[in-house]
Design an enzyme around this catalytic site. Structure first.
Site, PDB file in Angstrom:
ATOM      1  N   HIS A 108       0.816  -1.208   0.000  1.00  0.00           N
ATOM      2  CA  HIS A 108       0.000   0.000   0.000  1.00  0.00           C
ATOM      3  C   HIS A 108       0.850   1.259   0.000  1.00  0.00           C
ATOM      4  CE1 HIS A 108      -4.252  -1.531   0.937  1.00  0.00           C
ATOM      5  NE2 HIS A 108      -3.531  -2.540   0.461  1.00  0.00           N
ATOM      6  N   HIS A 119      -2.160 -12.277  -2.977  1.00  0.00           N
ATOM      7  CA  HIS A 119      -3.149 -12.987  -2.175  1.00  0.00           C
ATOM      8  C   HIS A 119      -2.749 -14.432  -1.895  1.00  0.00           C
ATOM      9  CE1 HIS A 119      -6.457  -9.920  -3.484  1.00  0.00           C
ATOM     10  NE2 HIS A 119      -5.582  -9.424  -2.617  1.00  0.00           N
TER      11      HIS A 119
END
Length: 722
Positions: free
Chosen positions: A96, A264
């Site tokens: 992020h 993921h």
């Protein structure tokens, strides 16, 4: 008389100089120059002689890495690790931090540690990443200045992947922290988090219509909404938005799929409780919270109770291992739409036996339902992404290598050329997205080259304009562009309207022969040509000054240049040459400030450069707007003298330009654009302009112009850094 007027607080909470009510709140049309001075010396706590690159080189890199690895499994009661491993959390922090980068203007990204400050530290998408930074604090505290937050954040995610089994591609130190918010970044016009995505598009069904330079679908998100476009599940439409969002970070389809699937493969999402119980973001908390936000009263020291995105679950059976489990789940099971405990849209497997599910992140005796987001389902539904995933599934080593390279690109893209990378793990391989430039010669006869340029028949204005056009593409935001490499002679730059291709071709044809004869790079000769032109203009004005020059630029080739990614560097406007390709929502003055900020110049440097360029006759297409002098071609302060002369009047013309007239006779003396006249109308710019209009500052004007010129010419000379 009572000194506390009206019984109120004597502190000027609402003064026109406060952050609550700045000048632009009172006068919203005023040109705000704050972006040029936001990270000045007064905000930097480091000593004036502190050399960050030297400090980084002396850092014990192996010890830092060992300490980061150790903390990954040192679970703390106040924020316990999922399955006893903070890997997923640190990867999300690094991701992020880097993921706010967008190619359009090169802003955002991880290279400054900006995720520590508002608004990023309080974006909904960054919920609970404040905890990750606090977990890293002991390592930062131990190694001090040499280990920037920007480096540590990215290192933590990279080490996490290594600790969970991925062979990473490498890591480069060298990021330097900033000390306050990056107020120059346009994150969007919305005044609320997660506002309707339609605010960012001309047509929400056509993702390419997202307004530049934005790259995320909502205010407060990094990429796309995990619940679907505008929160409505539709994997096919989400796939289109994923493709556009990642392309705005210079990622192709294969890199996008690798990052989605590899991101993921480890960790989990957190949304096991009621969102209504979660506290406010860090910037809204009380002093007692000490900068920690998103308080979770039901946390109870259990990892399973942590709250971040609102979606809940892991994507694989073994979320602390790098493996192919993500593909096993996504493609070997059918998935149906469901809701997380927090009420978020997500997907769950149909009829998955409990023994196939991942264990609970707190209690290994329990199993927990896995999930897929709408973006994950897009990998399965979209035919292009599906085909790429099938290729990954057939060759796990290829998947691991593709992801490792994409992760490296994601986390290093905004560091610029490899010359900025430090440390023992910098990959030897040159990558095209790093904009590689070979080293240039420093052994040629500079004086002889200057003499050849002076005798070439090229005018000073042609030489100066060409050097400027070569250098002005530099962006301090992601350290791309600039004169090094001489990419102005390659596609796409050689054909940009702003570079006046006919004039550019003429000048390059002459300078390339001079460079070849001298065995110098054309990049050096282009800059030397500009210097020669400036020196000629200085001499014509009655001064004598040599423009400093540092040889060593190299010449890039087409093979070293990703032409598509360079298209975003095209100047849509350049106030220094009074050029505007089209009319835009932003004013020409605002676009001028944007370019100045990207070039890394101050308000005073902006002023002296523009005033000098006007009298040198370097306007686009020979325009006479702003050429306030009868001595064009001489480096005089006439622009400022005549701009501030009250014997003149300034009259708007219907086409948006202005006439400068003699007050007594009404005779038109010069014409101008708003970019020219703002240096007389804006109080800050006028203050600078008045300095250069003074009778005692003609010499200072020349010295300051030369210093600012050299700064721009050398902006991308990272090899000159310590």
């Amino acid at each position: 008389m009572d000194g506390d007027i009206g019984g109120g607080c004597p502190f000027a909470h609402g003064s026109n100089t406060s952050t609550e009510k700045p000048v632009t709140k009172w006068w919203p049309k005023a040109l705000n120059l704050d972006i040029l001075h936001q990270h000045g010396a007064r905000t930097d706590p480091m000593d004036l002689d502190y050399d960050h690159r030297a400090a980084v080189k002396a850092l014990d890199h192996a010890a830092v890495k060992a300490d980061v690895k150790a903390l990954l499994t040192d679970s703390q009661d106040w924020w316990p690790a999922d399955w006893g491993h903070y890997g997923g959390l640190m990867i999300r922090l690094a991701w992020h931090s880097a993921g706010s980068y967008r190619m359009g203007d090169g802003r955002g990204g991880a290279a400054t540690g900006n995720i520590r400050f508002a608004p990023l530290n309080s974006w909904p998408d960054n919920a609970s990443l404040d905890k990750a930074r606090r977990l890293l604090w002991p390592v930062k505290q131990k190694y001090g200045n040499a280990l920037s937050w920007a480096d540590l954040i990215i290192l933590s995610g990279t080490v996490a992947y290594e600790d969970m089994g991925l062979k990473t591609f490498g890591f480069g130190y060298g990021r330097a922290d900033i000390w306050g918010p990056e107020t120059d970044i346009n994150w969007g016009a919305e005044d609320e988090w997660l506002a309707d995505s339609a605010n960012r598009y001309e047509d929400l069904d056509q993702p390419s219509t997202m307004y530049n330079p934005l790259a995320s679908v909502h205010m407060g998100l990094i990429y796309v909404n995990p619940e679907g476009v505008n929160g409505i599940p539709d994997p096919a439409l989400t796939a289109k938005h994923v493709r556009e969002t990642f392309s705005r970070m210079a990622m192709n389809d294969e890199e996008t799929a690798a990052l989605t699937c590899g991101g993921h493969t480890v960790g989990k999402a957190h949304g096991g409780g009621d969102h209504a119980n979660i506290g406010v973001e860090p910037e809204a908390t009380s002093v007692a919270e000490q900068g920690l936000g998103w308080a979770n009263p039901g946390h109870d020291k259990k990892a399973a109770n942590a709250f971040t995105s609102g979606i809940e679950g892991a994507w694989t059976k073994h979320p602390t291992q790098w493996d192919m489990g993500y593909f096993d789940y996504l493609f070997n099971w059918e998935w149906e739409l469901t809701k997380s405990p927090a009420g978020a849209n997500q997907w769950k497997p149909v009829d998955m036996p409990e023994e196939e599910m991942p264990v609970d992140p707190t209690d290994p005796s329990k199993r927990a339902m896995p999930l897929m987001t709408d973006a994950d389902m897009a990998m399965k539904v979209d035919p292009v992404y599906n085909k790429i995933c099938q290729k990954f599934m057939a060759d796990p080593d290829y998947f691991a290598d593709t992801f490792a390279r994409a992760w490296f690109k994601l986390t290093h893209r905004d560091m610029g050329p490899k010359a900025n990378y430090l440390g023992p793990d910098v990959p030897a391989e040159d990558l095209v997205w790093q904009d590689p430039v070979p080293a240039g010669s420093t052994s040629y006869d500079v004086a002889a080259v200057k003499a050849a340029i002076a005798d070439s028949g090229l005018s000073a204005s042609e030489l100066i304009a060409t050097a400027w056009d070569s250098a002005r593409t530099y962006r301090g935001s992601d350290k791309r562009g600039g004169a090094n490499g001489a990419r102005i002679r390659l596609a796409p730059q050689k054909d940009w309207e702003a570079n006046e291709p006919a004039r550019l071709s003429k000048v390059l044809g002459v300078l390339e022969k001079i460079a070849a004869d001298a065995k110098a790079s054309i990049a050096d000769v282009i800059v030397l040509g500009g210097n020669v032109g400036v020196e000629q203009a200085i001499k014509a004005a009655g001064h004598d000054m040599e423009v400093p020059f540092a040889a060593g630029r190299g010449d890039a080739t087409d093979e070293m240049t990703d032409a598509d990614s360079f298209s975003v560097l095209e100047p849509l406007a350049d106030g220094f040459r009074n050029y505007e390709k089209d009319k835009y929502a932003s004013s020409p003055e605002e676009l001028m400030l944007d370019r100045a900020q990207l070039l890394g110049i101050t308000g005073a440097e902006l002023t002296v450069l523009l005033g000098g360029m006007r009298v040198l006759g370097t306007n686009f297409d020979g325009s006479k707007h702003g050429v306030f002098t009868d001595r064009e071609g001489q480096l005089t302060n006439d622009f400022f003298v005549n701009l501030t002369d009250m014997n003149n009047s300034w009259v708007p013309v219907d086409d948006g330009t202005f006439e400068i007239r003699d007050r007594a006779s009404g005779k038109v003396k010069w014409t101008a654009t708003s970019v020219d006249l703002v240096f007389g109308s804006n109080s800050i710019l006028r203050a600078y302009a008045e300095v250069y209009a003074q009778n005692d500052n003609t010499g200072k004007f020349v010295r300051d112009f030369v210093a600012a010129w050299v700064k721009v010419m050398n902006a991308d000379r990272f090899d000159l850094q310590a």
